[in-house]
Write an enzyme that holds these catalytic residues in place. Structure first.
Site, PDB file in Angstrom:
ATOM      1  N   CYS A 172      35.913  37.781  40.167  1.00  0.00           N
ATOM      2  CA  CYS A 172      36.071  38.562  41.184  1.00  0.00           C
ATOM      3  C   CYS A 172      35.931  40.012  40.632  1.00  0.00           C
ATOM      4  O   CYS A 172      36.720  40.501  40.108  1.00  0.00           O
ATOM      5  CB  CYS A 172      37.501  38.417  41.646  1.00  0.00           C
ATOM      6  SG  CYS A 172      37.727  39.771  43.035  1.00  0.00           S
ATOM      7  N   CYS A 175      37.958  42.807  42.142  1.00  0.00           N
ATOM      8  CA  CYS A 175      39.329  42.860  41.503  1.00  0.00           C
ATOM      9  C   CYS A 175      39.293  43.429  40.119  1.00  0.00           C
ATOM     10  O   CYS A 175      40.241  44.294  39.841  1.00  0.00           O
ATOM     11  CB  CYS A 175      40.012  41.388  41.428  1.00  0.00           C
ATOM     12  SG  CYS A 175      39.350  40.207  42.746  1.00  0.00           S
ATOM     13  N   ASP A 176      38.628  43.084  39.337  1.00  0.00           N
ATOM     14  CA  ASP A 176      38.634  43.544  38.143  1.00  0.00           C
ATOM     15  C   ASP A 176      37.491  44.310  37.400  1.00  0.00           C
ATOM     16  O   ASP A 176      37.782  44.712  36.399  1.00  0.00           O
ATOM     17  CB  ASP A 176      38.408  41.972  37.206  1.00  0.00           C
ATOM     18  CG  ASP A 176      39.569  41.093  37.295  1.00  0.00           C
ATOM     19  OD1 ASP A 176      40.586  41.386  37.991  1.00  0.00           O
ATOM     20  OD2 ASP A 176      39.285  40.011  37.531  1.00  0.00           O
TER      21      ASP A 176
END
Ligand code: NAP
Length: 352
Positions: A172, A175-176
């Site tokens: 992801c 997200c990261d």
């Protein structure tokens, strides 16, 4: 007393089903999932940035769109453009994935949906009412069930990939990607579909360079996304290439990946601070094995064309959990609506 409708899942399918079921006075009970990699609350859109293709949420200068639709003499009636949303000095707004999902959740709550922050981990569809067991240990009886548990990201299955998960390996980018470990470093994205391009172009905001590793000589992504990749000067596509091993150490995490050509060049190692997977999805149906019919990839099977019926009467499936073909937020929302209408009709036909 048995619940009239229990919905499992909290993506666009789950909440659209909830909105329709609640407005039909069926008082749906929705299990939204827990925070873990598989069934995350709010579904996969929670991991997405700008959503440009959900009808009703155009990206761009919203004030200008509305003005063009309203008579000039009534423009004074329009609210001012929202502040702080600009691109290249012009008003620009696009709904964020998580924002779209929070709006759907609120819409479902507004009509009386009850939401439980747990997963359903076991089901008994052999007796009526059905019995569902939650991760918190509660048992719920249900006249109808709508399964909307979605799908989750796939990994390559390499030992080294597993060893570096959360230390440079991620599925992801949204997200990261902004983590300090990835800033101004070369990164690798694996895959050739829309997700891979989306993740790769997103990562170019932070990385010094992004290498898109694709196993073929042609992208699967849509033409518009392909063009976006070709036009991005920080994105390099490594054709006919597969990842053989993720390289790194305990202190730094990922430091590179070893690549193999599917054509002829010898294997080589490239420097990278992270590897992001974008190689498709697996449906969240493990807890339904042997209970509902599935296809060979584990997606739930609709047993009647253009109906959300599953192999058990009274159990309906909506969204990505039953769709390995369209897999869009808008199609998930549509089938969520269909499942709620199907459940409502089933209850009426059975005098519930
Ligand atoms: P996808 O279209 O199934 O693409 C998966 C990619 O991963 C393919 O290029 C595939 O290669 C590759 N792949 C699969 N297994 C692999 C493995 N073991 N090793 C190496 N490569 C592997 O999945 P997706 O990109 O997640 O897209 C899913 C759906 O969501 C699509 O319908 C897509 O249009 C949609 N989507 C839309 C948007 C958007 O419109 N903005 C954004 C994201 C996703 P091959 O090509 O060789 O099979």
């Amino acid at each position: 007393m048995a619940e009239k409708v229990v919905i499992i899942g909290s993506g666009p399918a789950g909440f659209s089903a909830a909105i329709y079921a609640a407005r039909a006075s069926l008082e749906p009970l929705l299990f939204e999932g827990t925070v873990k990699p598989e069934m995350i609350p709010l579904g996969q859109l929670a991991y997405t940035t700008e959503v440009e293709n959900f009808a009703g949420f155009p990206a761009g200068n919203i004030r200008e769109f509305v003005e063009s639709a309203v008579d000039a003499e009534r423009h004074y009636n329009l609210p001012p453009a929202p502040a702080g949303h600009e691109r290249d000095g012009r008003p620009h707004y696009a709904v964020q994935g998580v924002e779209l999902m929070e709006l759907m959740k609120q819409q479902a709550l507004n009509f009386g949906t009850r939401i439980v922050g747990e997963d359903i981990v076991d089901v008994d569809f052999t007796n009526r009412p059905f019995q569902l067991t939650s991760s918190g240990g509660q048992t719920v009886a249900a006249e109808t069930v709508i399964v909307a548990t979605g799908a989750r990201a796939n990994y390559l299955g390499l030992e080294s990939e597993e060893a570096f998960k959360n230390r440079g390996v991620s599925a992801c980018a949204v997200c990261d990607g902004a983590l300090p470990r990835f800033r101004n470093k070369p990164l690798v994205v694996v895959g050739g579909g829309d997700s891979a391009i989306e993740e790769a172009t997103y990562l170019t905001k932070f990385a010094s360079q992004v290498m898109l590793v694709h196993r073929r000589d042609e992208l699967r992504a849509s033409k518009i996304m392909q063009q976006r990749a070709f036009d991005d000067p920080k994105l390099e596509i490594l054709w006919n290439t597969v990842v053989d091993e993720v390289v790194g150490d305990d202190s730094q995490g990922v430091t590179g990946v070893r690549l193999n050509s599917t054509v002829d060049q010898p294997s080589r190692e490239v420097e990278a601070a992270g590897m992001f997977l974008a190689i498709g999805h697996t449906p969240n149906t493990e807890f339904l094995k042997g209970k509902l019919e599935m296809n060979d990839k584990g997606y739930l099977r609709w047993t009647e064309a253009f109906r959300t019926k599953t192999s058990v009467a009274g159990v309906f499936a909506a969204g990505d959990v039953a769709d390995d073909y369209y897999r869009q937020a808008i199609t998930s929302a549509g089938t969520g609506c269909m499942a709620a209408l199907d459940a409502e009709r089933y209850l009426a036909e059975h005098g519930k």
